[in-house]
Design an enzyme around this catalytic site. Structure first.
Site, mmCIF file in Angstrom:
data_model
loop_
_atom_site.group_PDB
_atom_site.id
_atom_site.type_symbol
_atom_site.label_atom_id
_atom_site.label_comp_id
_atom_site.label_asym_id
_atom_site.label_seq_id
_atom_site.Cartn_x
_atom_site.Cartn_y
_atom_site.Cartn_z
ATOM 1 N N SER A 137 0.632 -1.259 0.057
ATOM 2 C CA SER A 137 -0.018 0.047 0.008
ATOM 3 C C SER A 137 0.783 1.077 0.065
ATOM 4 C CB SER A 137 -0.825 -0.019 1.334
ATOM 5 O OG SER A 137 -1.752 -0.986 1.283
ATOM 6 N N HIS A 158 -2.211 -3.399 -6.649
ATOM 7 C CA HIS A 158 -2.792 -3.030 -5.425
ATOM 8 C C HIS A 158 -4.424 -3.262 -5.299
ATOM 9 C CE1 HIS A 158 -3.807 0.361 -2.385
ATOM 10 N NE2 HIS A 158 -2.969 -0.838 -1.572
ATOM 11 N N GLU A 170 -5.454 -1.161 -8.465
ATOM 12 C CA GLU A 170 -4.347 -0.227 -9.320
ATOM 13 C C GLU A 170 -3.387 -0.921 -9.764
ATOM 14 O OE1 GLU A 170 -5.316 3.759 -6.464
ATOM 15 O OE2 GLU A 170 -4.065 2.155 -5.703
ATOM 16 N N ASN A 208 -5.204 5.925 -2.261
ATOM 17 C CA ASN A 208 -4.526 6.395 -0.651
ATOM 18 C C ASN A 208 -3.971 7.568 -0.971
ATOM 19 O OD1 ASN A 208 -5.628 4.106 0.597
ATOM 20 N ND2 ASN A 208 -3.534 2.778 0.167
#
Ligand code: NAI
Length: 302
Positions: A137, A158, A170, A208
């Site tokens: 992450s 991801h 992702e 994120n």
């Protein structure tokens, strides 16, 4: 001849056999989805005991899905579960199971050195065509890829928690990732029934990078006394249409995980105010109030 050559070239880039390292929350979820979509999966973790728990978790999740999907056909449901489980085998020795795998996808602990050691060790054992990918992450994919000699066949995949429900993946390319690898990772994500988006290897990728500073800003707003956490949560749910408020989301993600991410970015980019640490978050983590998983974070849980 040209047509058959090109179709076999395309076929050779297709990911069918996957090895997933790390059978925790994310790894088990990814293994379940890959097996459900007809991939042959080997799930690897440190011990047989952990792997038993991972398999049990996958089985329980499949049972819940079967109950909904085959509500009035329990036999078809049982058949579905058996068929998916048949696609998953487990091992506690990655090096011995990757000799014919198309993809090694890592979802182990979020620690650069441990991820580098894993991949540098596997690099020698994996076939040339095997793609390596990380589900990290917050760590740079480039730094992990540099522990191997296959930087051109290395990317990021991801996923989001809970993997069986969340539609997004992702797909991350570093400056060294070659086009064939990137295309294969996009195709693989689609084959899992997910929606891939393309990302560069920048902190937090897309989701994120936007979400973590947003959650941190909510904490800062509350720290300054500009709003109660309850009001901020309600405001974002009713005013912005978000399914959870920022404090509910922080508790769901885990305050330790959020702190770990922001601290890592702050260290790499100390002048960026979006990545500044928060005393309130640090204090809660110090007190062991990590969110839902410990029964208390910003809120208390029964
Ligand atoms: P987790 O703690 O649930 O699972 C990690 C698993 O890896 C454990 O079962 C552990 O025994 C195993 N493991 C650790 N070192 C190992 C090694 N050297 N070889 C084999 N297995 C090893 O962690 P979680 O939440 O599944 O996260 C895994 C990765 O996915 C991390 O990089 C995290 O940043 C990333 N991630 C986590 C998300 C989340 O919401 N939890 C979302 C997206 C990515």
């Amino acid at each position: 001849i040209i047509r058959s050559l090109s179709s076999s070239a395309v076929r050779s880039g297709v990911i069918k056999h996957v090895t997933i390292i790390g059978g925790g929350l994310m790894g088990a979820g990814i293994a379940q989805v890959a097996a459900s979509t007809g991939h042959s999966v080997v799930l690897v973790d440190q011990s047989e005991d952990i792997l038993k728990k991972s398999t049990k978790g996958i089985e329980d999740s499949l049972k819940r899905i079967a109950k909904k999907k085959f509500a009035d056909k329990p036999e078809a449901g049982a058949e579905f579960i058996q068929k998916v489980l048949k696609n998953v085998t487990t091992s506690s020795d990655a090096a011995s199971v990757i000799h014919s795998t198309d993809l090694v996808l890592e979802a182990i602990v979020e620690n650069l050195k441990i991820k580098q050691d894993l991949f540098s060790g596997l690099d020698k054992f994996a076939p040339d065509h095997t793609i390596f990918a990380s589900n990290t992450s917050s760590l740079p994919i480039t730094d992990i890829a540099n522990s191997t000699s296959r930087q051109d066949r290395f990317g990021g995949l991801h996923f989001f928690n809970p993997v069986p429900l969340m539609k997004l993946v992702e797909v991350i390319r570093t400056p060294m990732t070659n086009q064939k690898t990137f295309d294969a990772l996009l195709e693989f994500s689609k084959a899992l029934g997910k929606h891939p988006v393309s990302c560069k290897d920048t902190p937090g990728f897309i989701v994120n990078r936007l979400l973590v500073p947003y959650m941190m800003e909510a904490i800062r707003l509350h720290e300054k006394g500009h709003g109660s956490k309850e009001d901020i949560d309600v405001a974002m749910k009713l005013g912005a249409g978000y399914p959870m408020g920022p404090f509910e989301l922080l508790d769901y993600v885990g305050l330790d995980t959020s702190k770990f991410i922001i601290d890592g970015w702050h260290e790499r980019d100390p002048d960026n105010p979006l990545f500044a640490p928060s005393p309130m978050l640090n204090q809660l983590v110090e007190q062991g109030k990590l969110g839902k998983k410990t029964g208390e974070g910003f809120y208390k849980y029964k």
